[in-house]
Design an enzyme around this catalytic site. Structure first.
Site, PDB file in Angstrom:
ATOM      1  N   TYR A 179     100.139 -14.554 -16.910  1.00 59.86           N
ATOM      2  CA  TYR A 179      99.353 -15.534 -17.403  1.00 59.86           C
ATOM      3  C   TYR A 179      99.778 -16.857 -16.782  1.00 59.86           C
ATOM      4  O   TYR A 179     100.657 -16.902 -15.851  1.00 59.86           O
ATOM      5  CB  TYR A 179      99.431 -15.710 -18.987  1.00 59.86           C
ATOM      6  N   LYS A 218     105.707 -14.149 -14.118  1.00 61.15           N
ATOM      7  CA  LYS A 218     105.017 -14.959 -15.596  1.00 61.15           C
ATOM      8  C   LYS A 218     104.156 -13.925 -16.348  1.00 61.15           C
ATOM      9  O   LYS A 218     103.073 -13.885 -16.450  1.00 61.15           O
ATOM     10  CB  LYS A 218     104.201 -16.104 -14.817  1.00 61.15           C
ATOM     11  N   GLU A 257     117.015 -21.199 -18.882  1.00 62.66           N
ATOM     12  CA  GLU A 257     115.921 -22.351 -18.893  1.00 62.66           C
ATOM     13  C   GLU A 257     115.635 -22.185 -20.117  1.00 62.66           C
ATOM     14  O   GLU A 257     116.253 -21.503 -21.285  1.00 62.66           O
ATOM     15  CB  GLU A 257     114.597 -21.802 -18.018  1.00 62.66           C
ATOM     16  N   LEU A 301     111.646 -18.812 -14.250  1.00 59.38           N
ATOM     17  CA  LEU A 301     110.471 -18.907 -13.892  1.00 59.38           C
ATOM     18  C   LEU A 301     110.390 -20.202 -12.892  1.00 59.38           C
ATOM     19  O   LEU A 301     111.128 -21.109 -13.435  1.00 59.38           O
ATOM     20  CB  LEU A 301     109.582 -19.203 -15.185  1.00 59.38           C
TER      21      LEU A 301
HETATM   22  N1  PDD Z   1     105.520 -22.163 -19.986  1.00 62.06           N
HETATM   23  N2  PDD Z   1     110.057 -21.475 -18.136  1.00 62.06           N
HETATM   24  C1  PDD Z   1     109.358 -20.569 -19.003  1.00 62.06           C
HETATM   25  C2  PDD Z   1     110.088 -19.497 -19.498  1.00 62.06           C
HETATM   26  C3  PDD Z   1     107.974 -20.931 -19.164  1.00 62.06           C
HETATM   27  O1  PDD Z   1     107.288 -20.093 -20.078  1.00 62.06           O
HETATM   28  C4  PDD Z   1     107.204 -22.168 -18.698  1.00 62.06           C
HETATM   29  C5  PDD Z   1     105.869 -22.599 -19.015  1.00 62.06           C
HETATM   30  C6  PDD Z   1     107.972 -22.949 -17.706  1.00 62.06           C
HETATM   31  C7  PDD Z   1     107.850 -24.165 -17.238  1.00 62.06           C
HETATM   32  O2  PDD Z   1     106.758 -23.806 -15.896  1.00 62.06           O
HETATM   33  P1  PDD Z   1     105.437 -24.738 -15.616  1.00 62.06           P
HETATM   34  O3  PDD Z   1     106.166 -26.102 -15.107  1.00 62.06           O
HETATM   35  O4  PDD Z   1     104.887 -24.097 -14.501  1.00 62.06           O
HETATM   36  O5  PDD Z   1     104.758 -24.926 -16.813  1.00 62.06           O
HETATM   37  C8  PDD Z   1     109.601 -22.646 -17.668  1.00 62.06           C
HETATM   38  C9  PDD Z   1     104.126 -22.283 -20.310  1.00 62.06           C
HETATM   39  C10 PDD Z   1     103.442 -23.557 -20.384  1.00 62.06           C
HETATM   40  C11 PDD Z   1     103.749 -21.465 -21.677  1.00 62.06           C
HETATM   41  O6  PDD Z   1     104.049 -20.591 -21.598  1.00 62.06           O
HETATM   42  O7  PDD Z   1     102.807 -21.993 -22.490  1.00 62.06           O
END
Ligand code: PDD
Length: 286
Positions: A33, A147, A180, A205
């Site tokens: 996703y 992801k 993270e 990620l």
């Molecule tokens: N989450 N780490 C994890 C485990 C994440 O699920 C996300 C993003 C990030 C940050 O990635 P980005 O800057 O590309 O949004 C880091 C999304 C927003 C979610 O699951 O809703």
């Protein structure tokens, strides 16, 4: 107005939108996703989200459902049909529908679902409040760089945070180092103005916001070091913050109940939020 979702080629009212019970995303979490923010109708950092999506699909050997141009059209159309200017689009791609069997089906059609939600960027008041984080052991599989929709440890960690009166949980590896957050990347500020975040690898990620904040920091001549840090170092840091598509750059004001710095958002975090916002406004696709 009823909400509209895109499901395998059709725009449907949300209450009619459904996937097959034998979709492998539902059966095995066999899918990936992306969450992409929109501001004033423009998708933020779209190319970087598409690059990461392509990589996730490649790693899992799922055929793309369509090319980027077509996917971009669907994302914008879902926003348009829901009359959303500021919000997020969620896209989920799975290996498709097949009789339940762990090995890949001989043939299946990649499934694509896109939904959208109205959401404003974090308000000034939210930034001022900041967030509290707790730390939890990182019990995820060894490939959280992909992801995937398989988010059970992340769900449990976030729930634990909520039950502890916090907003986010930071995962900690076997050496006591922060990997993270459950849905965000983790950062600290040490010394006069050295920004620290864990280097990319298979253990985190590659956040799109993380990369854009790194670019913004370098543009603003803020020193950034990509290295891992321990929970103890984070608790002693001058500042801490987290980044994500929906949180932008969000101050962390406490870790496991210990205030970070003076327990209020710090100057470097604020500077980076401003730099990030400027960059997003300059780079958002038109
Ligand atoms: N989450 N780490 C994890 C485990 C994440 O699920 C996300 C993003 C990030 C940050 O990635 P980005 O800057 O590309 O949004 C880091 C999304 C927003 C979610 O699951 O809703």
């Amino acid at each position: 107005m009823s909400r509209i979702a895109y499901v395998n080629g059709r725009y449907l009212r949300q209450h009619e939108a459904a996937v097959n019970v034998e979709d492998r995303g539902y059966q095995f979490s066999d899918g990936v996703y992306e969450v992409i923010a929109a501001e004033r109708g423009r998708l933020i950092d779209l190319d970087r989200h598409f690059d990461r999506l392509d990589r996730s699909l490649r790693e899992l050997r799922i055929a793309p459902p369509c090319d980027r141009a077509a996917l971009g059209v669907v994302l914008r159309e879902v926003l348009r049909r829901n009359r959303i200017a500021d919000g997020i689009v969620y896209l989920q791609i799975t290996r498709g529908v097949a009789r339940r069997n762990h090995a890949f089906p001989a043939s299946s059609r990649t499934a694509l679902v896109v939904t959208a939600a109205r959401k404003r960027p974090p308000s000034a008041a939210a930034v001022e409040r900041g967030v509290r984080v707790i730390t939890v052991p990182d019990i995820r599989w060894k490939r959280p760089d992909i992801k995937t929709v398989s988010l059970l440890p992340n769900v449990l960690a976030k729930q634990q945070a909520v039950e502890a009166g916090a907003e986010e949980a930071w995962f900690v590896d076997g050496e006591g180092r922060v990997t993270e957050g459950s849905s965000t990347n983790a950062w600290i500020v040490v010394g006069p103005a050295e920004v620290v975040t864990r280097p990319l690898g298979t253990d985190i990620l590659a956040g799109v916001t993380r990369q854009t904040v790194l670019d913004a920091a370098r543009d603003s001549n803020i020193r950034v070091v990509e290295r891992s840090f321990t929970v103890e170092e984070a608790k002693r840091a001058n500042e801490a913050f987290l980044t994500s598509t929906t949180s932008y750059v969000m101050p962390v004001v406490a870790i496991d109940g210990t205030p970070v710095g003076d327990g209020r958002p710090g100057p470097v975090t604020r500077l980076l939020l401003d730099a990030y916002r400027r960059r997003v406004e300059g780079r958002a696709e038109r």
